[in-house]
Design a protein around this motif. Structure first.
Motif, short mmCIF file in Angstrom:
data_model
loop_
_atom_site.label_atom_id
_atom_site.label_comp_id
_atom_site.label_asym_id
_atom_site.label_seq_id
_atom_site.Cartn_x
_atom_site.Cartn_y
_atom_site.Cartn_z
N ILE A 1 0.83 -1.20 0.00
CA ILE A 1 0.00 0.00 0.00
C ILE A 1 0.86 1.25 0.00
CG2 ILE A 1 -1.67 1.36 1.34
CD1 ILE A 1 -3.02 -1.21 2.15
N GLY A 2 1.91 1.26 0.81
CA GLY A 2 2.81 2.40 0.84
C GLY A 2 3.46 2.65 -0.51
N SER A 3 3.90 1.60 -1.17
CA SER A 3 4.51 1.74 -2.50
C SER A 3 3.50 2.23 -3.52
CB SER A 3 5.10 0.40 -2.95
OG SER A 3 6.13 -0.02 -2.09
N PHE A 4 2.26 1.73 -3.42
CA PHE A 4 1.23 2.17 -4.35
C PHE A 4 0.95 3.66 -4.17
CE2 PHE A 4 -3.10 3.19 -5.51
CZ PHE A 4 -3.25 2.58 -6.74
N LEU A 5 0.89 4.12 -2.91
CA LEU A 5 0.61 5.53 -2.66
C LEU A 5 1.72 6.42 -3.22
CD1 LEU A 5 -0.89 5.44 0.95
CD2 LEU A 5 -2.10 5.72 -1.22
N ASP A 6 2.97 5.95 -3.16
CA ASP A 6 4.06 6.71 -3.76
C ASP A 6 3.86 6.86 -5.27
OD1 ASP A 6 5.49 7.16 -1.41
OD2 ASP A 6 6.63 5.30 -1.59
#
Length: 465
Positions: free
Chosen positions: A434-439
């Motif tokens: 999720i963190g990578s997707f938000l980036d």
């Protein structure tokens, strides 16, 4: 006894100012309701003449111009006098205009100068985490279901809020209307205004009568669009219960609104002329829109709106505001109106049903708990300090959010303050898939948003010149 003598004059003077302002406002409202179409512009002309500062004259002049030339705005204001119960209108207007806007601003500034803290305009409070529904993707779905603020604690929070100059309170949950002390608390603090997010299923005839009698609660119904979309997320039959609750409140002249979570699947439906007109016909007086954030129960990044859909909203919502008699907020795209992110104690913060003090409804991290500290103390916490020294998070106000627009900023804030997650899984927005997707999504939106921002401000400069 000596202490009473020192504080009594100030308390009496504050009460006298509020009483005088409320009586004046009541007379103004009575004058306006006789013939709002004629009397509103008349009153604005008088206010423009009496305004002392040029900036205030310009403000009143702009309001009058828009009222006289914008049919949607004129219709909206007039309906507040023809379709809203007089008693509720007077109570909400007195609490909101007099206490929350006029007297509150000066009070908060005095506290800030004396205490060296920033006092926000409002607080979002969850009186309970209990809920009678289990909605897909609920942002609060991973909080414990057994947390509750004792009525004595909630009463203390509200009293401390008023001492700081905060008279407008927002409530969520859980489902606030399953909290057994809700209306009693609102009755005790009848000088405050309460806007309450609700699924609507608990507002029967008895509750509708109670809200009408109180006059200081404005519910905001959570709705996803038409019946199929709403029931798909909230459960079979919920849409009809929401509409029935709206009808009950509309019949009684109670002010209420709508709260819509916008996903990639309903973005065009909930901003369509047909749906907006439907809400207006039902008596909705305001509409909040929230872009889906992957936090809470079973976070799903696939529900997030696409960059091109967010660009559509940046154009569509302002259009609706000028063509429909319904105020609509688009929190993530309205950064230019709010000066960027409003969380972290800047304009508001969030108190969970467990008492954790979070910077935002969607940032589930905390360093303090309201059970252990006063409101004045939690406003000094390092989490808020880190937030406020970074705000605005971007010069492009179409990218105001540290969650979905500037995710590295949120990581730094949590890292620097040692803030802890307030439930299992809250930290997934910082790391992992999720963190990578938000980036990636933030980078994609930046390309689109920067183009829109540059074009909009180039056009404004051309108009100014």
């Amino acid at each position: 006894m000596t202490g009473d003598k020192r504080t009594l004059p100030k308390l009496n003077w504050d009460y006298a100012k509020r009483y005088a302002a409320e009586k004046l406002l009541e007379q103004v409202l009575k004058y306006l309701e006789g013939d709002p179409d004629t009397n509103i512009p008349r009153l604005l002309k008088v206010m423009e003449t009496l305004a002392y500062l040029p900036v205030h004259k310009d403000m009143v002049r702009n309001i009058r111009y828009n009222y006289e030339n914008n049919t949607a705005l004129r219709t909206y204001f007039n309906r507040m006098f023809t379709e809203t119960d007089r008693g509720m209108r007077h109570r909400l207007m007195c609490n909101f205009v007099v206490n929350s806007l006029l007297l509150s601003f000066q009070h908060r500034k005095q506290v800030e100068e004396k205490e060296g803290i920033h006092v926000p305009y409002t607080i979002l409070i969850d009186p309970t985490s209990a809920c009678n529904l289990k909605c897909t993707g609920c942002w609060a779905g991973e909080y414990s279901k057994h947390d509750e603020l004792e009525p004595e604690l909630l009463d203390r929070i509200l009293q401390e809020a008023k001492e700081l100059g905060i008279y407008a309170i927002v409530m969520s949950g859980g489902e606030p209307f399953v909290y057994p002390y809700l209306t009693d608390i609102a009755a005790k603090h009848n000088d405050m205004s309460f806007m309450i997010y609700t699924n609507g299923t608990k507002i029967d005839d008895n509750m509708a009568d109670r809200l009408h009698a109180l006059g200081n609660i404005a519910p905001a119904f959570s709705i996803e669009g038409w019946e199929d979309a709403t029931d798909a997320r909230r459960g079979k039959g919920v849409f009809k219960k929401i509409i029935s609750a709206m009808d009950r409140l509309h019949e009684r002249g109670v002010v209420f609104g709508a709260s819509v979570t916008i996903t990639r699947h309903n973005v065009e439906t909930v901003t369509s002329d047909e749906f907006i007109d439907f809400l207006i016909d039902k008596g909705v007086r305001f509409m909040w829109t929230f872009h889906y954030i992957p936090i809470g129960r079973q976070p799903d990044v696939d529900l997030m709106i696409l960059p091109e859909q967010r660009a559509y909203l940046a154009e569509r919502i302002p259009y609706l505001r000028t063509h429909k008699p319904l105020p609509i907020a688009d929190f993530w795209n309205d950064g230019e109106l709010t000066g960027g992110c409003i969380a972290g104690g800047s304009a508001y913060f969030h108190i969970t049903a467990r008492g954790d003090v979070e910077p935002c409804a969607f940032v589930h991290f905390a360093v303090d708990n309201i059970r252990d500290k006063s409101l004045k103390e939690v406003l000094r916490n390092p989490l808020f300090t880190e937030y406020q020294k970074r705000q605005p998070f971007s010069e492009n106000m179409l990218r105001p959010c540290p969650i979905i627009d500037n995710p590295e900023a949120l990581r730094e804030i949590v890292r620097n303050t040692g803030a802890h997650p307030t439930h299992a899984g809250a930290d997934t927005i910082l790391e992992g898939e999720i963190g990578s997707f938000l980036d990636r999504r933030a980078a994609d939106w930046k390309k689109v948003a920067d183009q829109i921002w540059a074009q909009n401000h180039e056009n404004k400069e051309l108009v100014a010149n």
